[in-house]
Write a protein that holds these residues in place. Structure first.
Motif, PDB file in Angstrom:
ATOM      1  N   LEU A   1       0.876  -1.169   0.000  1.00  0.00           N
ATOM      2  CA  LEU A   1       0.000   0.000   0.000  1.00  0.00           C
ATOM      3  C   LEU A   1       0.917   1.224   0.000  1.00  0.00           C
ATOM      4  CD1 LEU A   1      -2.698   1.527   0.361  1.00  0.00           C
ATOM      5  CD2 LEU A   1      -2.440   1.233   2.824  1.00  0.00           C
ATOM      6  N   VAL A   2       0.747   2.087  -0.997  1.00  0.00           N
ATOM      7  CA  VAL A   2       1.623   3.253  -1.164  1.00  0.00           C
ATOM      8  C   VAL A   2       0.742   4.502  -1.219  1.00  0.00           C
ATOM      9  CG1 VAL A   2       3.325   4.315  -2.719  1.00  0.00           C
ATOM     10  CG2 VAL A   2       3.275   1.830  -2.447  1.00  0.00           C
ATOM     11  N   VAL A   3       0.890   5.373  -0.220  1.00  0.00           N
ATOM     12  CA  VAL A   3       0.008   6.546  -0.172  1.00  0.00           C
ATOM     13  C   VAL A   3       0.821   7.822  -0.025  1.00  0.00           C
ATOM     14  CG1 VAL A   3      -1.982   7.637   0.956  1.00  0.00           C
ATOM     15  CG2 VAL A   3      -1.755   5.159   1.009  1.00  0.00           C
ATOM     16  N   MET A   4       0.528   8.765  -0.917  1.00  0.00           N
ATOM     17  CA  MET A   4       1.200  10.064  -0.855  1.00  0.00           C
ATOM     18  C   MET A   4       0.161  11.093  -0.421  1.00  0.00           C
ATOM     19  SD  MET A   4       4.038  11.403  -3.238  1.00  0.00           S
ATOM     20  CE  MET A   4       3.266  11.282  -4.799  1.00  0.00           C
ATOM     21  N   SER A   5       0.448  11.811   0.662  1.00  0.00           N
ATOM     22  CA  SER A   5      -0.513  12.818   1.130  1.00  0.00           C
ATOM     23  C   SER A   5       0.165  14.179   1.215  1.00  0.00           C
ATOM     24  CB  SER A   5      -1.109  12.397   2.461  1.00  0.00           C
ATOM     25  OG  SER A   5      -0.093  12.208   3.388  1.00  0.00           O
ATOM     26  N   TYR A   6      -0.679  15.210   1.263  1.00  0.00           N
ATOM     27  CA  TYR A   6      -0.146  16.580   1.174  1.00  0.00           C
ATOM     28  C   TYR A   6      -0.508  17.456   2.352  1.00  0.00           C
ATOM     29  CZ  TYR A   6       0.993  15.203  -3.539  1.00  0.00           C
ATOM     30  OH  TYR A   6       1.519  14.541  -4.607  1.00  0.00           O
ATOM     31  N   HIS A   7      -1.278  16.943   3.305  1.00  0.00           N
ATOM     32  CA  HIS A   7      -1.488  17.733   4.519  1.00  0.00           C
ATOM     33  C   HIS A   7      -1.573  16.823   5.737  1.00  0.00           C
ATOM     34  CE1 HIS A   7      -5.854  17.103   4.557  1.00  0.00           C
ATOM     35  NE2 HIS A   7      -5.826  17.354   3.266  1.00  0.00           N
ATOM     36  N   SER A   8      -1.360  17.439   6.909  1.00  0.00           N
ATOM     37  CA  SER A   8      -1.136  16.640   8.109  1.00  0.00           C
ATOM     38  C   SER A   8      -2.338  15.771   8.485  1.00  0.00           C
ATOM     39  CB  SER A   8      -0.765  17.553   9.266  1.00  0.00           C
ATOM     40  OG  SER A   8      -1.761  18.517   9.430  1.00  0.00           O
ATOM     41  N   LEU A   9      -3.550  16.239   8.183  1.00  0.00           N
ATOM     42  CA  LEU A   9      -4.730  15.441   8.546  1.00  0.00           C
ATOM     43  C   LEU A   9      -4.747  14.104   7.806  1.00  0.00           C
ATOM     44  CD1 LEU A   9      -7.623  18.040   8.412  1.00  0.00           C
ATOM     45  CD2 LEU A   9      -6.731  16.871  10.415  1.00  0.00           C
TER      46      LEU A   9
ATOM     47  N   ASP B   1      -2.141  12.680   6.342  1.00  0.00           N
ATOM     48  CA  ASP B   1      -0.982  11.866   6.711  1.00  0.00           C
ATOM     49  C   ASP B   1      -1.221  11.159   8.051  1.00  0.00           C
ATOM     50  OD1 ASP B   1       1.734  10.884   6.363  1.00  0.00           O
ATOM     51  OD2 ASP B   1       2.180  12.140   8.092  1.00  0.00           O
ATOM     52  N   ARG B   2      -1.870  11.870   8.976  1.00  0.00           N
ATOM     53  CA  ARG B   2      -2.152  11.270  10.290  1.00  0.00           C
ATOM     54  C   ARG B   2      -3.075  10.053  10.137  1.00  0.00           C
ATOM     55  NH1 ARG B   2      -4.566  15.683  13.423  1.00  0.00           N
ATOM     56  NH2 ARG B   2      -2.771  16.812  12.669  1.00  0.00           N
ATOM     57  N   MET B   3      -4.082  10.188   9.267  1.00  0.00           N
ATOM     58  CA  MET B   3      -5.014   9.064   9.067  1.00  0.00           C
ATOM     59  C   MET B   3      -4.294   7.860   8.455  1.00  0.00           C
ATOM     60  SD  MET B   3      -8.406  11.052   7.713  1.00  0.00           S
ATOM     61  CE  MET B   3      -9.473   9.680   7.455  1.00  0.00           C
TER      62      MET B   3
END
Ligand code: SAM
Length: 293
Positions: free
Chosen positions: A223-231, A233-235
């Protein structure tokens, strides 16, 4: 972080992969290059992404114009019950942000729309003009992490009495007096982010999607996930480390943690200085990689 994402997927040429955020198709095209006998199913809820996907003439490629919160259902409809890896590059695409008529950008004037899926009815204008002051306060605080969320919601409520907000410039003009001098763009970006998350139900979509990943990825799959804000990324971090986006990890009778994934890297991967120079959006990108246990 195209290269990092593709490496993190550890692609088996004969495997089945999912890219839930097709966008302009950069990641999907790279995955396809690595397949030989395998299959890629891509998702995006945006009509423009579908038109881009139609350009790919490859029998191993299937596109679903759908919200990834329904991933499992659409995979099943396409005869897929298990997959070897899933990629999510969250948020909005450069195409969406560069289109003034979509209303995502703080740089251009445009309608207060912000819908990724143009068939849903809720727009940013409706939120700003119809939601109660308390609801606006909550959204700006939670999703935009604004320090003056209460003042911002009061200003909007006062402004709409005389004239509804219709354009992104209306919103910026209303909030400019309370944005820190010289940091207006950063402030507007947080306000726009909050509205975009609410319009597109991004937190709910991410939570539902993450849980489905645990159900469809095969043992050893990625599972590869790129996120752009802290909410976000925290999830993602909580889901990988605790098996749920909120709360503590559950344990079985023997004290073993009940969670579908284990983190491949303890810390998220971030973009190099070189990439940030080329693409400023990469500055906030956090890449998390997990392996199904
Ligand atoms: C950052 S872009 C992806 C860019 C893509 N990786 C590329 O190489 O061009 C994110 C895309 O995901 C889509 N998206 C975001 N949330 C979604 C959701 N819940 N369901 C389906 N698509 C979504 C957006 O419409 C957007 O096109």
């Amino acid at each position: 972080m195209l290269k990092e994402c593709i490496e993190a997927l550890e692609i088996d040429p004969e495997g089945t992969y999912v890219d839930v955020t097709f966008g302009g198709g950069g990641h999907s095209r790279k995955i396809l290059e690595n397949l030989k006998g395998g299959r890629l199913v891509a998702f995006d809820q945006d009509e423009d992404a579908r038109m881009e996907a139609e350009k790919i003439k490859d029998r191993s490629f299937t596109f679903c114009q759908a919200n990834f919160m329904y991933m499992k259902r659409y995979l099943k409809l396409n005869g897929v019950t298990t997959v070897n890896g899933i990629l999510a590059d969250l948020g909005i695409s450069s195409h969406q942000i560069d289109s003034p008529e979509r209303g995502f950008s703080t740089r251009f004037d445009g309608p207060l729309d912000m819908r990724m899926d143009k068939t849903i009815s809720l727009t940013a204008a409706e939120i700003l003009n119809e939601y109660s002051e308390e609801q606006l306060h909550k959204i700006f605080g939670m999703y935009g992490e604004l320090k003056n969320a209460k003042t911002a919601s009061r200003l909007i409520a006062q402004r709409r009495v005389t004239m509804p907000l219709q354009r992104t410039e209306d919103l910026k003009a209303t909030l400019r007096p309370i944005a820190s001098r010289g940091k207006e763009n950063k402030y507007f970006a947080q306000v726009f982010q909050a509205l975009r998350i609410e319009v597109n139900e991004e937190m709910k979509a991410l939570e539902d999607f993450l849980h489905q990943c645990g159900e469809v990825i095969v043992s050893g799959g990625r599972l590869v996930v790129m996120s752009y804000h802290s909410l976000e990324d925290r999830m993602v971090k909580n889901y990988i480390n605790k098996g749920k986006v909120f709360g503590e990890v559950e344990k079985d009778f023997f004290g073993n943690e009940i969670k579908p994934f284990e983190a491949v890297n303890r810390k998220p991967i971030e973009a190099s200085e070189e990439e940030i120079e080329e693409n400023s959006r990469a500055r906030s990108a956090k890449l998390r990689v997990a392996k199904k246990v």
